[in-house]
Scaffold this motif. Structure first.
Motif, PDB file in Angstrom:
ATOM      1  N   TRP A  96       1.278  -1.007   0.128  1.00 66.83           N
ATOM      2  CA  TRP A  96       0.122  -0.176  -0.327  1.00 66.83           C
ATOM      3  C   TRP A  96       0.562   1.399   0.195  1.00 66.83           C
ATOM      4  CZ3 TRP A  96      -3.877  -1.775  -2.076  1.00 66.83           C
ATOM      5  CH2 TRP A  96      -4.530  -2.703  -1.541  1.00 66.83           C
ATOM      6  N   ARG A  97       1.878   1.381  -1.104  1.00 65.89           N
ATOM      7  CA  ARG A  97       2.183   2.584  -1.228  1.00 65.89           C
ATOM      8  C   ARG A  97       0.973   3.368  -2.163  1.00 65.89           C
ATOM      9  NH1 ARG A  97       7.517   0.527  -4.869  1.00 65.89           N
ATOM     10  NH2 ARG A  97       9.154  -0.158  -3.618  1.00 65.89           N
ATOM     11  N   GLY A  98       1.406   4.455  -1.602  1.00 62.34           N
ATOM     12  CA  GLY A  98       0.596   5.601  -2.398  1.00 62.34           C
ATOM     13  C   GLY A  98      -0.877   6.174  -1.230  1.00 62.34           C
ATOM     14  N   ALA A  99      -1.553   6.642  -2.245  1.00 66.24           N
ATOM     15  CA  ALA A  99      -2.578   7.899  -1.512  1.00 66.24           C
ATOM     16  C   ALA A  99      -3.505   7.234  -0.413  1.00 66.24           C
ATOM     17  CB  ALA A  99      -3.877   9.350  -2.417  1.00 66.24           C
ATOM     18  N   ALA A 100      -3.968   6.692   0.383  1.00 69.78           N
ATOM     19  CA  ALA A 100      -4.613   5.834   0.772  1.00 69.78           C
ATOM     20  C   ALA A 100      -4.511   4.179   1.424  1.00 69.78           C
ATOM     21  CB  ALA A 100      -5.693   5.716  -0.445  1.00 69.78           C
ATOM     22  N   PRO A 101      -3.723   3.966   2.422  1.00 68.01           N
ATOM     23  CA  PRO A 101      -3.086   2.892   2.360  1.00 68.01           C
ATOM     24  C   PRO A 101      -3.862   2.706   3.552  1.00 68.01           C
ATOM     25  CG  PRO A 101      -1.395   4.612   3.478  1.00 68.01           C
ATOM     26  CD  PRO A 101      -2.668   5.443   2.236  1.00 68.01           C
ATOM     27  N   ILE A 102      -5.165   3.439   3.874  1.00 63.60           N
ATOM     28  CA  ILE A 102      -5.734   3.140   5.082  1.00 63.60           C
ATOM     29  C   ILE A 102      -7.013   2.189   4.705  1.00 63.60           C
ATOM     30  CG2 ILE A 102      -6.914   3.377   7.461  1.00 63.60           C
ATOM     31  CD1 ILE A 102      -4.548   5.783   8.152  1.00 63.60           C
ATOM     32  N   GLN A 103      -7.793   3.069   3.524  1.00 71.02           N
ATOM     33  CA  GLN A 103      -8.694   2.095   3.768  1.00 71.02           C
ATOM     34  C   GLN A 103      -8.725   0.790   2.534  1.00 71.02           C
ATOM     35  OE1 GLN A 103      -7.335   5.647   3.157  1.00 71.02           O
ATOM     36  NE2 GLN A 103      -9.540   6.839   3.499  1.00 71.02           N
ATOM     37  N   ARG A 104      -7.561   1.313   1.416  1.00 68.57           N
ATOM     38  CA  ARG A 104      -7.087   0.421   1.055  1.00 68.57           C
ATOM     39  C   ARG A 104      -6.926  -1.150   1.937  1.00 68.57           C
ATOM     40  NH1 ARG A 104      -9.426   1.490  -3.708  1.00 68.57           N
ATOM     41  NH2 ARG A 104      -8.997   3.714  -4.218  1.00 68.57           N
ATOM     42  N   ALA A 105      -5.772  -0.759   2.852  1.00 67.12           N
ATOM     43  CA  ALA A 105      -6.034  -2.345   4.159  1.00 67.12           C
ATOM     44  C   ALA A 105      -7.289  -2.639   4.285  1.00 67.12           C
ATOM     45  CB  ALA A 105      -4.988  -1.758   5.066  1.00 67.12           C
ATOM     46  N   ILE A 106      -7.965  -2.101   4.953  1.00 63.55           N
ATOM     47  CA  ILE A 106      -9.391  -2.337   4.570  1.00 63.55           C
ATOM     48  C   ILE A 106      -9.981  -3.335   4.335  1.00 63.55           C
ATOM     49  CG2 ILE A 106     -11.948  -1.658   6.034  1.00 63.55           C
ATOM     50  CD1 ILE A 106     -10.397   0.222   7.527  1.00 63.55           C
ATOM     51  N   LEU A 107     -10.514  -2.302   2.604  1.00 67.84           N
ATOM     52  CA  LEU A 107     -10.923  -3.175   1.988  1.00 67.84           C
ATOM     53  C   LEU A 107     -11.039  -4.691   1.610  1.00 67.84           C
ATOM     54  CD1 LEU A 107     -11.378   0.100  -0.854  1.00 67.84           C
ATOM     55  CD2 LEU A 107     -13.320  -1.285   0.446  1.00 67.84           C
ATOM     56  N   ALA A 108      -9.123  -4.633   1.082  1.00 65.73           N
ATOM     57  CA  ALA A 108      -8.871  -5.717   1.173  1.00 65.73           C
ATOM     58  C   ALA A 108      -9.022  -6.952   2.486  1.00 65.73           C
ATOM     59  CB  ALA A 108      -7.378  -5.694   0.686  1.00 65.73           C
ATOM     60  N   GLY A 109      -9.400  -6.923   2.891  1.00 69.42           N
ATOM     61  CA  GLY A 109      -9.274  -7.643   4.254  1.00 69.42           C
ATOM     62  C   GLY A 109      -8.122  -7.984   5.102  1.00 69.42           C
ATOM     63  N   ASP A 110      -6.851  -6.880   5.167  1.00 69.68           N
ATOM     64  CA  ASP A 110      -5.407  -7.223   5.495  1.00 69.68           C
ATOM     65  C   ASP A 110      -6.293  -7.400   7.014  1.00 69.68           C
ATOM     66  OD1 ASP A 110      -4.851  -7.094   2.772  1.00 69.68           O
ATOM     67  OD2 ASP A 110      -3.362  -5.259   3.854  1.00 69.68           O
ATOM     68  N   ALA A 111      -5.089  -8.631   7.346  1.00 69.94           N
ATOM     69  CA  ALA A 111      -5.826  -9.033   8.878  1.00 69.94           C
ATOM     70  C   ALA A 111      -4.473  -7.824  10.082  1.00 69.94           C
ATOM     71  CB  ALA A 111      -5.083 -10.087   8.977  1.00 69.94           C
ATOM     72  N   GLU A 112      -3.884  -7.268   8.871  1.00 66.38           N
ATOM     73  CA  GLU A 112      -2.892  -5.963  10.135  1.00 66.38           C
ATOM     74  C   GLU A 112      -2.109  -4.873   8.832  1.00 66.38           C
ATOM     75  OE1 GLU A 112       0.634  -7.480  12.125  1.00 66.38           O
ATOM     76  OE2 GLU A 112       1.344  -7.711  10.339  1.00 66.38           O
ATOM     77  N   THR A 113      -1.789  -4.267   9.820  1.00 65.30           N
ATOM     78  CA  THR A 113      -1.631  -2.583   9.318  1.00 65.30           C
ATOM     79  C   THR A 113      -0.235  -1.941   9.759  1.00 65.30           C
ATOM     80  OG1 THR A 113      -1.981  -0.472   8.152  1.00 65.30           O
ATOM     81  CG2 THR A 113      -3.344  -1.301   9.418  1.00 65.30           C
ATOM     82  N   GLY A 114      -0.116  -1.328   9.856  1.00 67.90           N
ATOM     83  CA  GLY A 114       0.961  -0.341  10.560  1.00 67.90           C
ATOM     84  C   GLY A 114       1.371   0.837  10.374  1.00 67.90           C
ATOM     85  N   VAL A 115       2.624   1.784  10.755  1.00 66.01           N
ATOM     86  CA  VAL A 115       2.617   3.405   9.889  1.00 66.01           C
ATOM     87  C   VAL A 115       4.334   2.941   9.851  1.00 66.01           C
ATOM     88  CG1 VAL A 115       2.438   3.605  12.071  1.00 66.01           C
ATOM     89  CG2 VAL A 115       3.042   5.239  10.659  1.00 66.01           C
ATOM     90  N   GLY A 116       4.888   2.535   8.764  1.00 68.76           N
ATOM     91  CA  GLY A 116       6.744   3.262   8.985  1.00 68.76           C
ATOM     92  C   GLY A 116       7.323   4.832   8.984  1.00 68.76           C
ATOM     93  N   ILE A 117       8.262   5.030   8.949  1.00 67.58           N
ATOM     94  CA  ILE A 117       8.824   6.167   9.551  1.00 67.58           C
ATOM     95  C   ILE A 117       9.573   6.280   8.688  1.00 67.58           C
ATOM     96  CG2 ILE A 117      10.903   7.436  10.572  1.00 67.58           C
ATOM     97  CD1 ILE A 117       7.428   7.481  11.865  1.00 67.58           C
ATOM     98  N   MET A 118       9.554   6.992   7.135  1.00 70.45           N
ATOM     99  CA  MET A 118       9.780   6.144   6.253  1.00 70.45           C
ATOM    100  C   MET A 118      11.394   7.475   5.199  1.00 70.45           C
ATOM    101  SD  MET A 118       8.509   5.474   2.099  1.00 70.45           S
ATOM    102  CE  MET A 118       7.821   7.443   1.917  1.00 70.45           C
ATOM    103  N   GLN A 119      12.086   7.338   5.310  1.00 67.38           N
ATOM    104  CA  GLN A 119      13.497   8.348   4.506  1.00 67.38           C
ATOM    105  C   GLN A 119      12.647   8.292   3.013  1.00 67.38           C
ATOM    106  OE1 GLN A 119      16.344   9.202   6.035  1.00 67.38           O
ATOM    107  NE2 GLN A 119      16.300  11.108   4.885  1.00 67.38           N
ATOM    108  N   MET A 120      12.835  10.362   2.693  1.00 69.97           N
ATOM    109  CA  MET A 120      11.433   9.866   1.109  1.00 69.97           C
ATOM    110  C   MET A 120      12.935   9.974   0.268  1.00 69.97           C
ATOM    111  SD  MET A 120       9.143  12.371   2.866  1.00 69.97           S
ATOM    112  CE  MET A 120       8.196  12.745   1.009  1.00 69.97           C
TER     113      MET A 120
END
Length: 300
Positions: free
Chosen positions: A115-139
């Protein structure tokens, strides 16, 4: 550290607060420009980040774009150690990415590279993912392709997008403060090459409930689009569904099966429990049906 903060929605505010609370010097906050809103859209409403930054006494900049050389020069002139980015919403040119001593660190609401991109939270739910999270990414210049310094995980369970957004915002703020307290302890780690998925921006039509799908997928639509709410049309009106349960009963997809607003899906059914009509407050499905009949046999 000397920090430039870049963010726009409420998701970014906990990180801004955490940085200020940790004693960092926030030399400027960048946010998207105020948008029409308020009563009948006649007022320009500042973003949640702009409002909070002003409360904290932080100088706010709201450029429409960072492409112009003078905008980039103004950013470089701030002399930041690091830029912290959380749902800013604008593309950062290379000159901006490379200006701070430690570059730009992003609070990203998924477990990259999924889930790179604009709507990772909604896409994770729609896909039925069991877990998600947050990352501190070096841009870097690519779309969410940069290495990750630190991440945290959480089960999705039955959470709505709103609940998950709040949870990840708090978690991301905590992780960002941890990384900035000792950057050398959290070196950037390249993302895996496998497992890349893209979280496309949500289109308006996606929030219309699709009863031609199985009931579990429809219930995920309800959670993924709350707020503001997925919807169906009845009696010429849109009715938002904010909570629903999956039922084992079945019938022709889109048909109301009983006097409790159980709606058949491709397999199984859903029963809305919390709904909202346009211009009205939230109410139970039982209260809705008292003044807004949707009888058994109605095709939605």
């Amino acid at each position: 550290m000397r920090i430039v903060f870049m963010g726009t929605p409420a998701f970014a505010v906990p990180t801004l607060d955490a940085l200020a609370g940790a004693g960092h010097e926030i030399v400027a906050a960048y946010s998207q420009p105020p948008r029409p809103g308020g009563r009948r859209g006649r007022e320009l409403v500042p973003s949640p980040v702009q409002r909070r930054a002003e409360e904290l006494g932080i100088a706010v900049r709201t450029p429409v774009s960072l492409k112009a050389p003078e905008k980039q020069a103004a950013f470089v002139a701030l002399g930041a150690d690091v830029a912290v980015v959380a749902a800013y919403g604008l593309i950062l040119p290379r000159a901006v990415l490379e200006a701070p001593r430690l570059g730009c660190l992003n609070v990203h609401g998924s477990l990259l590279p999924r889930w790179r991109g604009a709507a990772p939270i909604q896409r994770a739910i729609l896909a039925g993912d069991a877990e998600t999270g947050v990352g501190i990414m070096q841009m870097e210049a690519g779309l969410d392709t940069g290495p990750v310094r630190l991440e945290g995980r959480t089960p999705i369970l039955g959470k709505t997008a709103g609940e998950l957004t709040d949870e990840l915002a708090t978690l991301g703020a905590r992780l960002m403060v941890k990384v900035l307290a000792d950057p050398d302890a959290y070196p950037p780690v390249a993302q895996p090459e496998e497992g890349v998925t893209y979280a496309a921006k949500i289109a308006k039509e996606e929030s219309r409930l699709d009863f031609a799908r199985d009931a579990a997928a429809v219930e995920r639509q309800v959670r993924a689009f709350n707020p503001p709410g997925a919807w169906f049309e009845a009696n010429g009106e849109r009715v938002r569904v904010l909570e629903a349960t999956v039922e084992s009963t079945g019938g022709a997809a889109g048909i109301v099966l009983d006097d409790r607003l159980t709606i058949a899906c491709a397999t199984g059914a859903i029963r809305p429990s919390l709904v909202q009509r346009a211009g009205r407050g939230m109410m139970t499905a039982t209260d809705l049906l008292r003044g807004f009949p949707i009888p058994a046999g109605t095709a939605l």
